[in-house]
Each structure stands twice: as structure tokens, then as C-alpha cells.
Design an enzyme around this catalytic site. Structure first.
Site, mmCIF file in Angstrom:
data_model
loop_
_atom_site.group_PDB
_atom_site.id
_atom_site.type_symbol
_atom_site.label_atom_id
_atom_site.label_comp_id
_atom_site.label_asym_id
_atom_site.label_seq_id
_atom_site.Cartn_x
_atom_site.Cartn_y
_atom_site.Cartn_z
ATOM 1 C CB CYS A 185 -0.951 -0.011 1.200
ATOM 2 S SG CYS A 185 -0.119 -0.164 2.792
ATOM 3 C CB THR A 186 0.207 4.868 0.137
ATOM 4 O OG1 THR A 186 -0.944 4.731 -0.680
ATOM 5 C CG2 THR A 186 0.958 6.136 -0.251
#
Length: 302
Positions: A185-186
Site C-alpha cells: 500500500c502507499t
């Protein structure tokens, strides 16, 4: 004007009095002129802040004085000075809204029973050793993957993080339970929860990228397994890791290559519309086709 920066961070650690921590963080950020979003829960803290580099350095130093936050990993990126309209610091039951505050257990070392952390270098080594057996599993909202993802990644059908538990329990990914799964994810926080959810539901070999896409992109740019742009939840909308970033998105109106999202012009809607520059200049194109659907985690940070 002083050099502008943005910091992204999270730390899972037990917090007995989240409201007291909120008030402390509010006073600290206001004194330094910082803007952005911070979420605090009994499980820890999650934030992204923008401002003068000197002010952010002072913020990091002061935040690390809290015993549970001493080892917090702060990720830095370039800012514009206008990345956040205001400062928001809130207390929530969950740092990431998976819909079940009791899904995870947290101790002084972080999330209990989550996936094994891999550095960006270790991720590439795993792929070199295990080849196509390795499965990248996107831990973000599905729309984020429209402009950037790991090559051949599995992108679950999710509008918000609340959809992940249902997706995992649906059985559609059961054939992957014995494969090495690399969640991403980010900035890494969503995978702390997602990897724990997967482990508890029978996935035998689950990893997560230490520092998320942001750390991987800083290490390898566009020369390895990542392709496209990284969507971010602030005024910048996206980050490219090099001038060679691949454009994988398609304009929703004309199918031209693009990586630019626009906010739907309808006030009641929270949708993003992916448009090329010419289509984005035509006002009528900036209305989505969903009646008020909320496709983004409005409080999401990393």
C-alpha cells in the site's frame, strides 16, 4: 520561501489516552505552522503533514519523545506548500477503517501476527528466488491501482478498506493461500492490518513491504517491479518516482493514456474521475457516473 516537505508516518503501539495525545499533537502542530491529517486510536498514530522542512524536523524530534513513538519511521517527500488546506487531528477507534476495531492486537512491537516485513531489496530478492510463484496483493482502494501498481498484481474489488475482510472471506483468493503473498500500500499502514487479516484466515506465507510503495519507489524508481504513478491523499494527487514513470491509466471519456484524477464537480459526490488533460478541461467531463458514491477512504492517509 523555505524548502517545503511532506512527511508520512504511522506507528502501532498501545495508547491508553488517545485524547491526551490528540491535544498534545494539536498544540505541537499549531506551534510549528504545520497542516495535514493525523489519526490517533488506542492502537497508535497515523499522520501525513506538510510544511517548512525545519518545522517538520522539530515535529519529528518532539514526537519521538513519546515513549511509544520513539522508533517511528518517517518517510519524506517533496511538498508544494499547498498540499493540505488545514490541520485535522482526530481520535478514531481504528487507524485504518477495516470495520472491526477488535480484528487486530497491538503491543509495544506493533501489530501482533501480521505479515513479515521485507525491505524493497528483499522484495526483489524474493521475486528473483521464487519467480512467478510470488503474488503481489494490492492493499489499497481499487481506483488507486488504475494509475500505478506492481506488475501483475492482484487488485481486489474494493471501494474502501471496509471491503477487504469480505473480499478475503469470499473465497475468491483461496487458491493463493499456499503462495508467497506480498501485500503493499502507499506507506505500509494498510498492509499491517491486511496482512494480519490474511494470516488469520489461512494464508500461510504473507509479507508486507516495509515503508510501502513510497519506500520501494524511492529505492528503485521505475527501474524494477513498480509501474506507473503512486496515488496520494493530498493536494498533489499523485507522485512519480522518476521521469520514466509509465502511464498505465486510461481516460474515462476517450481512453487516452493518463494518470491524472479530477474531483467530481458535484458537491455531494466523493468520486474521482480519471481524465486526460484535454478531457479534463471540458467541464461536463468532470462529473462521474455514480450518484454520490463514496469511493475513497476520506480519512485515509497511507
Amino acid at each position: 520561501m523555505e524548502l517545503q516537505k511532506v512527511i508520512l508516518y504511522y506507528k502501532f503501539t498501545p495508547i491508553s489516552d488517545p485524547e491526551a495525545v490528540r491535544l498534545w499533537q494539536l498544540t505541537l502542530c499549531e506551534s510549528l505552522g504545520l497542516k495535514g491529517r493525523i489519526l490517533i486510536s488506542p492502537h497508535g498514530i497515523n499522520g501525513t503533514l506538510g510544511g517548512d522542512m525545519s518545522a517538520l524536523k522539530k515535529y519529528v524530534k518532539q514526537t519521538k519523545t513519546y515513549p511509544g513513538f520513539k522508533s517511528t519511521d518517517f518517510k519524506w517527500s517533496d511538498g508544494t506548500g499547498n498540499d493540505f488546506p488545514r490541520l485535522q487531528i482526530r481520535v478514531r477507534d481504528e487507524l485504518v477503517a477495516f470495520g472491526n476495531p477488535y480484528e487486530i492486537e497491538v503491543d509495544e512491537n506493533g501489530v501482533v501476527g501480521g505479515g513479515k516485513h521485507l525491505t524493497p531489496y528483499a522484495v526483489d530478492q524474493l521475486v528473483k528466488e521464487r519467480g512467478e510463484e510470488v503474488v503481489f496483493f494490492d492493499g489499497r482502494n481499487a481506483f488507486e491501482a488504475k494509475i500505478g501498481k506492481f506488475k501483475d498484481a492482484v487488485v481486489p474489488d474494493t471501494l474502501t478498506s471496509r471491503d477487504f475482510i469480505g473480499e478475503i472471506e469470499s473465497g475468491k483468493y483461496d487458491h493463493l493461500k499456499d503462495k508467497p503473498i506480498v501485500t503493499y500500500c502507499t506507506g505500509g499502514i494498510r498492509c499491517e492490518i491486511l496482512s494480519s487479516v490474511m494470516v488469520k484466515r489461512g494464508f500461510s506465507e504473507v509479507y508486507q513491504i516495509e515503508g510501502g510503495i513510497a519506500r520501494y519507489g524511492k529505492k528503485f524508481g521505475d527501474s524494477s517491479l513498480w509501474e506507473g504513478s503512486m496515488y496520494i491523499f493530498d493536494g498533489r494527487m499523485k507522485v512519480d518516482f522518476s521521469e520514466n514513470a509509465k502511464t498505465i491509466g486510461e481516460c474515462e471519456k476517450c481512453s487516452a493514456p493518463t494518470s491524472q484524477f479530477y474531483n467530481c464537480k458535484r458537491v455531494a459526490c466523493h468520486e474521482l474521475v480519471l481524465l486526460c488533460e484535454p478531457c479534463g478541461k471540458v467541464d461536463i467531463n468532470r462529473s462521474c457516473t455514480h450518484e454520490g458514491a463514496k469511493s475513497r477512504d476520506s480519512e485515509m492517509i497511507g
